[in-house]
Write a protein that holds these residues in place. Structure first.
Motif, PDB file in Angstrom:
ATOM      1  N   UNK A  17       1.540  13.096   7.156  1.00  2.00           N
ATOM      2  CA  UNK A  17       2.830  12.457   7.427  1.00  2.00           C
ATOM      3  C   UNK A  17       3.065  12.291   8.932  1.00  2.00           C
ATOM      4  N   UNK A  18       2.563  13.221   9.743  1.00  2.00           N
ATOM      5  CA  UNK A  18       2.789  13.117  11.184  1.00  2.00           C
ATOM      6  C   UNK A  18       1.678  12.339  11.891  1.00  2.00           C
ATOM      7  N   UNK A  19       0.526  12.183  11.249  1.00  2.00           N
ATOM      8  CA  UNK A  19      -0.562  11.417  11.868  1.00  2.00           C
ATOM      9  C   UNK A  19      -0.645  10.010  11.304  1.00  2.00           C
ATOM     10  N   UNK A  20       0.074   9.702  10.309  1.00  2.00           N
ATOM     11  CA  UNK A  20       0.260   8.422   9.624  1.00  2.00           C
ATOM     12  C   UNK A  20      -0.271   8.442   8.200  1.00  2.00           C
ATOM     13  N   UNK A  35       1.749  19.826   1.336  1.00  5.38           N
ATOM     14  CA  UNK A  35       1.752  19.202   0.012  1.00  5.38           C
ATOM     15  C   UNK A  35       1.534  17.690   0.138  1.00  5.38           C
ATOM     16  N   UNK A  36       0.760  17.133  -0.764  1.00  9.10           N
ATOM     17  CA  UNK A  36       0.457  15.703  -0.718  1.00  9.10           C
ATOM     18  C   UNK A  36       1.226  14.902  -1.757  1.00  9.10           C
ATOM     19  N   UNK A  37       1.937  15.582  -2.653  1.00 11.52           N
ATOM     20  CA  UNK A  37       2.625  14.892  -3.738  1.00 11.52           C
ATOM     21  C   UNK A  37       3.726  13.964  -3.211  1.00 11.52           C
ATOM     22  N   UNK A  38       4.096  12.974  -4.026  1.00  7.93           N
ATOM     23  CA  UNK A  38       5.190  12.084  -3.621  1.00  7.93           C
ATOM     24  C   UNK A  38       6.481  12.874  -3.400  1.00  7.93           C
ATOM     25  N   UNK A  39       7.227  12.484  -2.383  1.00 12.51           N
ATOM     26  CA  UNK A  39       8.513  13.130  -2.114  1.00 12.51           C
ATOM     27  C   UNK A  39       9.543  12.054  -1.815  1.00 12.51           C
ATOM     28  N   UNK A  40      10.782  12.444  -1.824  1.00 14.37           N
ATOM     29  CA  UNK A  40      11.865  11.494  -1.601  1.00 14.37           C
ATOM     30  C   UNK A  40      11.926  11.021  -0.147  1.00 14.37           C
ATOM     31  N   UNK A  41      11.332  11.774   0.759  1.00 12.31           N
ATOM     32  CA  UNK A  41      11.339  11.389   2.171  1.00 12.31           C
ATOM     33  C   UNK A  41       9.924  11.501   2.705  1.00 12.31           C
ATOM     34  N   UNK A  42       9.760  11.264   3.986  1.00 10.23           N
ATOM     35  CA  UNK A  42       8.443  11.393   4.604  1.00 10.23           C
ATOM     36  C   UNK A  42       8.069  12.850   4.849  1.00 10.23           C
ATOM     37  N   UNK A  43       8.991  13.781   4.623  1.00 12.76           N
ATOM     38  CA  UNK A  43       8.741  15.197   4.853  1.00 12.76           C
ATOM     39  C   UNK A  43       7.951  15.768   3.677  1.00 12.76           C
ATOM     40  N   UNK A  64      -0.802  11.812  -5.224  1.00 13.98           N
ATOM     41  CA  UNK A  64      -0.757  11.683  -3.766  1.00 13.98           C
ATOM     42  C   UNK A  64       0.339  10.675  -3.423  1.00 13.98           C
ATOM     43  N   UNK A  65       1.183  11.049  -2.478  1.00 13.82           N
ATOM     44  CA  UNK A  65       2.230  10.140  -2.034  1.00 13.82           C
ATOM     45  C   UNK A  65       1.567   8.853  -1.535  1.00 13.82           C
ATOM     46  N   UNK A  66       1.924   7.708  -2.088  1.00 16.95           N
ATOM     47  CA  UNK A  66       1.278   6.461  -1.676  1.00 16.95           C
ATOM     48  C   UNK A  66       1.460   6.135  -0.195  1.00 16.95           C
ATOM     49  N   UNK A  67       2.465   6.723   0.448  1.00 15.37           N
ATOM     50  CA  UNK A  67       2.627   6.514   1.897  1.00 15.37           C
ATOM     51  C   UNK A  67       1.507   7.216   2.669  1.00 15.37           C
ATOM     52  N   UNK A  68       0.871   8.207   2.033  1.00 18.03           N
ATOM     53  CA  UNK A  68      -0.209   8.952   2.692  1.00 18.03           C
ATOM     54  C   UNK A  68      -1.581   8.422   2.335  1.00 18.03           C
ATOM     55  N   UNK A  69      -1.699   7.838   1.148  1.00 15.41           N
ATOM     56  CA  UNK A  69      -2.987   7.340   0.691  1.00 15.41           C
ATOM     57  C   UNK A  69      -3.121   7.492  -0.804  1.00 15.41           C
ATOM     58  N   UNK A  70      -4.353   7.691  -1.245  1.00 13.65           N
ATOM     59  CA  UNK A  70      -4.671   7.763  -2.667  1.00 13.65           C
ATOM     60  C   UNK A  70      -5.511   9.000  -2.951  1.00 13.65           C
ATOM     61  N   UNK A  71      -5.742   9.248  -4.223  1.00 18.30           N
ATOM     62  CA  UNK A  71      -6.661  10.341  -4.599  1.00 18.30           C
ATOM     63  C   UNK A  71      -8.038  10.065  -4.011  1.00 18.30           C
ATOM     64  N   UNK A  72      -8.476   8.809  -4.001  1.00 14.47           N
ATOM     65  CA  UNK A  72      -9.770   8.482  -3.389  1.00 14.47           C
ATOM     66  C   UNK A  72      -9.804   8.853  -1.910  1.00 14.47           C
ATOM     67  N   UNK A  73      -8.667   8.697  -1.224  1.00 15.16           N
ATOM     68  CA  UNK A  73      -8.598   9.107   0.180  1.00 15.16           C
ATOM     69  C   UNK A  73      -8.744  10.619   0.323  1.00 15.16           C
ATOM     70  N   UNK A  74      -8.184  11.370  -0.623  1.00 13.11           N
ATOM     71  CA  UNK A  74      -8.354  12.830  -0.622  1.00 13.11           C
ATOM     72  C   UNK A  74      -9.831  13.170  -0.816  1.00 13.11           C
ATOM     73  N   UNK A  75     -10.465  12.505  -1.767  1.00 12.85           N
ATOM     74  CA  UNK A  75     -11.881  12.768  -2.022  1.00 12.85           C
ATOM     75  C   UNK A  75     -12.730  12.462  -0.790  1.00 12.85           C
ATOM     76  N   UNK A  76     -12.413  11.387  -0.085  1.00 11.70           N
ATOM     77  CA  UNK A  76     -13.133  11.037   1.152  1.00 11.70           C
ATOM     78  C   UNK A  76     -12.890  12.087   2.227  1.00 11.70           C
ATOM     79  N   UNK A  77     -11.656  12.544   2.356  1.00 10.95           N
ATOM     80  CA  UNK A  77     -11.317  13.574   3.328  1.00 10.95           C
ATOM     81  C   UNK A  77     -12.104  14.855   3.039  1.00 10.95           C
TER      82      UNK A  77
END
Length: 167
Positions: free
Chosen positions: A9-12, A36-44, A58-71
């Motif tokens: 959330x702080x790195x984009x 936590x990576x789950x969707x939330x009501x805010x960016x926090x 995974x909160x779509x503002x952060x990415x996807x499950x595939x992005x987690x797997x890549x990470x």
């Protein structure tokens, strides 16, 4: 080991975090900790539980499950373990509160936490599902919000069941 916290959330987003992993490993850290990576009501990411109830999403503002797997793949490539914080405090609008009111007790601030003296079988099953889902995605360590509220026997059972379920 030495832990380094990176917050998507702080790195984009998760892709930006993935780009930082080699630098973190070069600094001598062993573990990269994610909020936590789950969707939330805010960016926090530490907001009270996902309004959708999707603790393994995974909160779509952060990415996807595939992005987690890549990470996770990149982290392992540079010698890092990945830890994830699990937040089990939920908001009053969380669907689990309406579906399973016996699972929760008020936390005192319009949020609710698991009632570890209540329907422990059902809450345990939900927690085991969350943990094993993230393990299946390569997460190998966890930071647990309110861990001290759970009885030691429950943690012993969870560790046993995770070991049995591990591939």
């Amino acid at each position: 080991g030495a832990w380094y916290e990176l917050s998507p959330a702080s790195t984009s987003d998760l892709a930006t975090v993935t780009e930082e992993l080699a630098r973190v490993a070069a600094l001598g850290f062993d573990v990269v900790r994610l909020p936590p990576l789950h969707p939330s009501a805010s960016a926090n990411p530490w907001d009270a539980g996902p309004a959708t109830g999707e603790h393994t999403s995974v909160d779509p503002r952060l990415g996807t499950v595939d992005d987690v797997l890549e990470l996770v793949e990149q982290a392992h490539h540079v010698g890092l373990e990945v830890a994830l914080e699990l937040a089990w405090t939920i908001s009053s609008s969380h669907p689990w509160l309406a579906q399973h009111p016996s699972w929760f007790v008020p936390a005192g601030d319009d949020t609710w936490r698991f009632d570890h003296d209540g329907d422990t079988g059902a809450t345990y099953a939900a927690v085991l599902d969350m943990v094993t889902t993230w393990i299946g995605r390569g997460i190998s360590a966890f930071v647990v919000q309110d861990a001290h509220r759970w009885p030691l026997a429950l943690w012993e059972q969870l560790l046993h069941d995770v070991r049995v379920a591990a591939p």
